[in-house]
Scaffold this motif. Structure first.
Motif, short mmCIF file in Angstrom:
data_model
loop_
_atom_site.label_atom_id
_atom_site.label_comp_id
_atom_site.label_asym_id
_atom_site.label_seq_id
_atom_site.Cartn_x
_atom_site.Cartn_y
_atom_site.Cartn_z
N PHE A 90 13.63 -61.69 44.03
CA PHE A 90 12.99 -63.05 44.17
C PHE A 90 11.60 -62.95 42.99
N ILE A 91 11.14 -61.63 42.68
CA ILE A 91 10.19 -61.80 41.88
C ILE A 91 10.80 -62.12 40.50
N LEU B 211 9.12 -69.69 36.46
CA LEU B 211 7.79 -70.34 35.77
C LEU B 211 8.00 -70.26 34.30
N ALA B 212 8.71 -69.40 33.76
CA ALA B 212 9.01 -69.46 32.24
C ALA B 212 9.86 -70.63 31.94
N VAL B 213 10.86 -71.05 32.56
CA VAL B 213 11.41 -72.56 32.26
C VAL B 213 10.50 -73.50 32.40
N TRP B 214 9.56 -73.53 33.51
CA TRP B 214 8.78 -74.74 33.58
C TRP B 214 7.88 -74.77 32.56
N GLY B 215 7.09 -73.62 31.98
CA GLY B 215 6.41 -73.66 30.85
C GLY B 215 6.93 -73.99 29.65
N LEU B 216 8.22 -73.56 29.39
CA LEU B 216 8.95 -73.83 28.08
C LEU B 216 9.38 -75.58 28.04
#
Length: 85
Positions: free
Chosen positions: A30-31, A38-43
């Motif tokens: 899960f982590i 979160l990385a995909v969202w930021g990218l």
């Protein structure tokens, strides 16, 4: 030695209770998934910002090109000799 035999018997019991057909990712899975999300969202957010900048630069270039073309077009017609004599 008695401690080793006790831990060995626990490992055997754990191995017998383990269901090979059932695999769960657990908290670590899960982590890892949350960090990747979160990385995909930021990218994606960064890409959208860069695309908006590219659109603005493209619009400025088009405006400059059309402005230069219209300015050179009016200058060339004004400097051309008139044939009305």
């Amino acid at each position: 030695m008695a401690d080793m035999s006790a831990s060995a018997s626990l490992l055997v019991l754990a191995a017998e209770e383990f269901d090979e057909n059932k695999v769960t990712p657990g908290v670590l899975g899960f982590i890892v998934f949350a960090v990747m999300a979160l990385a995909v969202w930021g990218l994606m957010k960064s890409m959208n910002k860069h695309m908006e900048r590219a659109k603005m630069v493209g619009r400025e270039d088009e405006a400059a090109a059309s402005g230069a073309a219209s300015a050179s077009g009016t200058a060339s017609t004004a400097s051309a000799p008139s044939a009305e004599k």
